[in-house]
Design a protein around this motif. Structure first.
Motif, short mmCIF file in Angstrom:
data_model
loop_
_atom_site.label_atom_id
_atom_site.label_comp_id
_atom_site.label_asym_id
_atom_site.label_seq_id
_atom_site.Cartn_x
_atom_site.Cartn_y
_atom_site.Cartn_z
N PHE A 1 0.83 -1.21 0.00
CA PHE A 1 0.00 0.00 0.00
C PHE A 1 0.86 1.26 0.00
O PHE A 1 0.60 2.21 -0.76
CB PHE A 1 -0.92 -0.01 1.21
N ILE A 2 1.90 1.27 0.80
CA ILE A 2 2.74 2.47 0.93
C ILE A 2 3.47 2.78 -0.38
O ILE A 2 3.50 3.93 -0.83
CB ILE A 2 3.75 2.29 2.08
N ILE A 3 4.05 1.75 -1.03
CA ILE A 3 4.82 2.02 -2.23
C ILE A 3 3.94 2.38 -3.43
O ILE A 3 4.44 2.90 -4.42
CB ILE A 3 5.72 0.82 -2.61
N GLN A 4 2.63 2.09 -3.33
CA GLN A 4 1.72 2.46 -4.42
C GLN A 4 1.07 3.82 -4.21
O GLN A 4 0.35 4.30 -5.09
CB GLN A 4 0.64 1.39 -4.57
N LEU A 5 1.33 4.46 -3.08
CA LEU A 5 0.75 5.77 -2.82
C LEU A 5 1.25 6.83 -3.79
O LEU A 5 0.55 7.80 -4.08
CB LEU A 5 1.03 6.20 -1.38
N TYR A 6 2.50 6.65 -4.28
CA TYR A 6 3.03 7.67 -5.18
C TYR A 6 2.24 7.72 -6.49
O TYR A 6 2.07 8.80 -7.08
CB TYR A 6 4.52 7.43 -5.45
N ILE A 7 1.73 6.56 -6.94
CA ILE A 7 0.90 6.54 -8.15
C ILE A 7 -0.40 7.30 -7.90
O ILE A 7 -0.84 8.11 -8.73
CB ILE A 7 0.60 5.10 -8.59
N VAL A 8 -1.01 7.05 -6.74
CA VAL A 8 -2.24 7.76 -6.37
C VAL A 8 -1.97 9.26 -6.30
O VAL A 8 -2.76 10.08 -6.81
CB VAL A 8 -2.78 7.25 -5.03
N ALA A 9 -0.85 9.64 -5.69
CA ALA A 9 -0.52 11.05 -5.54
C ALA A 9 -0.33 11.73 -6.90
O ALA A 9 -0.82 12.85 -7.13
CB ALA A 9 0.73 11.21 -4.69
N ILE A 10 0.38 11.06 -7.82
CA ILE A 10 0.63 11.64 -9.14
C ILE A 10 -0.68 11.81 -9.91
O ILE A 10 -0.94 12.88 -10.50
CB ILE A 10 1.61 10.75 -9.94
N VAL A 11 -1.53 10.79 -9.90
CA VAL A 11 -2.79 10.85 -10.65
C VAL A 11 -3.71 11.91 -10.07
O VAL A 11 -4.30 12.71 -10.82
CB VAL A 11 -3.47 9.47 -10.65
N MET A 12 -3.84 11.96 -8.76
CA MET A 12 -4.74 12.95 -8.15
C MET A 12 -4.20 14.37 -8.32
O MET A 12 -4.98 15.31 -8.52
CB MET A 12 -4.93 12.63 -6.67
N ALA A 13 -2.88 14.53 -8.27
CA ALA A 13 -2.30 15.86 -8.51
C ALA A 13 -2.52 16.30 -9.95
O ALA A 13 -2.74 17.50 -10.22
CB ALA A 13 -0.81 15.84 -8.19
N ALA A 14 -2.48 15.36 -10.89
CA ALA A 14 -2.70 15.69 -12.30
C ALA A 14 -4.17 16.00 -12.58
O ALA A 14 -4.49 16.89 -13.39
CB ALA A 14 -2.23 14.55 -13.19
N LEU A 15 -5.07 15.27 -11.92
CA LEU A 15 -6.51 15.46 -12.18
C LEU A 15 -7.12 16.58 -11.36
O LEU A 15 -8.21 17.05 -11.69
CB LEU A 15 -7.24 14.14 -11.88
N GLY A 16 -6.44 17.00 -10.30
CA GLY A 16 -6.98 18.07 -9.45
C GLY A 16 -7.31 19.35 -10.20
O GLY A 16 -8.44 19.86 -10.09
N PRO A 17 -6.38 19.91 -10.98
CA PRO A 17 -6.70 21.13 -11.73
C PRO A 17 -7.86 20.95 -12.72
O PRO A 17 -8.66 21.86 -12.92
CB PRO A 17 -5.39 21.43 -12.47
N LEU A 18 -7.95 19.76 -13.34
CA LEU A 18 -9.06 19.49 -14.26
C LEU A 18 -10.39 19.50 -13.52
O LEU A 18 -11.38 20.05 -14.00
CB LEU A 18 -8.85 18.13 -14.94
N TYR A 19 -10.41 18.90 -12.33
CA TYR A 19 -11.63 18.87 -11.51
C TYR A 19 -12.04 20.28 -11.11
O TYR A 19 -13.22 20.65 -11.21
CB TYR A 19 -11.38 18.00 -10.28
N MET A 20 -11.07 21.08 -10.66
CA MET A 20 -11.38 22.45 -10.22
C MET A 20 -11.84 23.32 -11.38
O MET A 20 -12.72 24.17 -11.23
CB MET A 20 -10.13 23.06 -9.56
N ALA A 21 -11.24 23.12 -12.56
CA ALA A 21 -11.63 23.93 -13.72
C ALA A 21 -13.02 23.57 -14.22
O ALA A 21 -13.76 24.43 -14.70
CB ALA A 21 -10.60 23.75 -14.84
N THR A 22 -13.39 22.29 -14.13
CA THR A 22 -14.69 21.85 -14.62
C THR A 22 -15.80 22.17 -13.63
O THR A 22 -16.89 22.62 -14.02
CB THR A 22 -14.66 20.34 -14.89
N TYR A 23 -15.53 21.95 -12.34
CA TYR A 23 -16.56 22.14 -11.31
C TYR A 23 -16.17 23.32 -10.41
O TYR A 23 -15.83 23.16 -9.24
CB TYR A 23 -16.73 20.87 -10.49
#
Length: 404
Positions: free
Chosen positions: A107-129
């Motif tokens: 779980f710990i070593i896979q958190l970086y993938i979650v962090a990268i994806v959520m950081a990339a999608l965050g601006p898209l989410y904020m711009a859309t909603y």
């Protein structure tokens, strides 16, 4: 007395030491510079694109598929080795702490993938909603982490099941449910998100029931999964440095070999020409990596709006391909036949330099064609000339010195 917790800590420390050694070679100065440039350019154009995002853009679908895939991909790293099949199976009843720690580590070593994806999608989410509060995205991150844990545990339970088709069906169903949950959640359809979550929990509990019916751990499957993932990392690291642990896979690819074989004259001085071309086609991941870099670079060149940035990306991907093809020189380092060939050593270096240059020129031509498709005709000429000049200078300069 056997302590599985201490045993896991020794195993994970050795594993991290091994990984860090190769990561230092992978993220060297060259790759670090390339990645920094990639991130900076992508961030700039991503921000520019977000300012003009259309109202009907399918943000919910894109985020749902991306997040659903990330939480579904939750492999369990057990760090098992082949001798464990002999020495640890008798102590299976004492391995509870070991596998619990393996789940936590995974779980710990896979958190970086979650962090990268959520950081990339965050601006898209904020711009859309724009009308939604920023805290809603933070709550979504929390939900993502919960689903990540659930999927990791479900994957562990299903690793006890010996029927491959049953594991595959379970994986497909959970991927679809994960995508549906986050699509409805992002789209603001909370009732449907709740219903799909309940369906996921039903599958989750079914996996638990199924695993409890199994006689014991499938040690062979656990070992196979972990070895395959480790070999994947070694194949990637082998593009940057020598990896003695790598088990090279050989592929036939007869039609490609026949094309290359016909163009090589049957002469002693062409021995290494034949060897490196066949190795590129059949051995390791050279061909697939070369094709991937061409495709990714072509996508960047086609979609980036600025012609100078397009040109920079073309040269950058040429550099990455040429740099990584240098490892062909050491591919046969453990085979004694090369030392017995009645061929002068200078032919070996010349053969590799010639092949690297030919591959780079083909890549340059393909990138120039992308400029034509994008109707950037000046870029076509600049890429063709600039790519050939860069290939000649880099190959006869840096690559030649490194081989010496």
């Amino acid at each position: 007395m056997f302590n599985s917790h201490d045993f896991f800590m020794k195993r994970v420390n050795a594993h991290l030491k091994d990984m860090s050694r190769y990561l230092r070679y992978i993220f060297n100065g060259h790759i670090a510079f390339a990645m920094l440039f990639f991130i900076a350019a992508l961030a700039y154009y991503y921000q520019q694109w977000l300012s003009t995002i259309p109202a009907n853009f399918p943000t919910a679908w894109i985020m749902g598929i991306a997040i659903g895939t990330v939480v579904s991909y939750s492999p369990v790293r057990t760090l098992l080795k082949e001798p464990d099949l002999v020495f640890l199976i008798p102590a299976e009843h004492q391995m509870g702490a070991y596998f619990r720690n393996a789940l936590i580590y995974s779980f710990i070593i896979q958190l970086y993938i979650v962090a990268i994806v959520m950081a990339a999608l965050g601006p898209l989410y904020m711009a859309t909603y724009e009308h939604r509060e920023g805290s809603t995205f933070l709550w979504m991150v929390l939900v993502v982490l919960i689903f990540k844990i659930w999927n990791l545990i479900a994957n562990w339970w299903m690793l006890k099941v010996r029927e491959k088709n049953l594991r595959l069906i379970d994986q497909i169903v959970r991927i679809l449910l994960n995508i549906a949950v986050f699509y409805f959640l992002i789209n603001g359809e909370m009732l449907l998100a709740g219903i799909t979550t309940i369906l996921f929990i039903i599958i989750f509990l079914y996996d638990l029931t199924l695993s409890r019916k199994q006689a014991g751990l499938t040690w062979e499957l656990l070992l196979e999964k972990d070895v395959n993932r480790l070999q994947t990392f070694y194949r990637f690291a082998n593009m940057f440095t020598d990896v003695p642990h790598l088990k090279n896979r050989i592929r036939s690819r007869k039609w490609l070999v026949s094309i290359v074989d016909r163009k090589i004259p049957f002469a002693r001085k062409n021995t290494y020409d034949y060897l490196y071309r066949i190795t590129f086609i059949r051995g390791g991941e050279y061909l697939s990596m070369y094709i991937r870099l061409i495709i990714i670079g072509g996508v960047f060149i086609y979609f980036l709006p600025n012609i100078w940035i397009k040109l920079i990306f073309a040269i950058l991907f040429l550099y990455m391909s040429t740099f990584q093809m240098m490892t062909l020189y050491q591919h046969h380092r453990t085979i004694m036949w090369l030392d017995l060939y009645p061929v002068e050593a200078e032919f070996r270096k010349k053969a590799l330099l010639k092949w690297i240059m030919e591959l780079a020129i083909v890549q340059t031509i393909l990138y120039a064609i992308v400029f034509i498709v994008a109707q950037a005709y000046l870029g076509f000429l600049m890429t063709l000339v600039g790519g050939i000049i860069f290939t000649y200078a880099f190959t006869n300069g840096y690559v030649k010195r490194k081989l010496a």
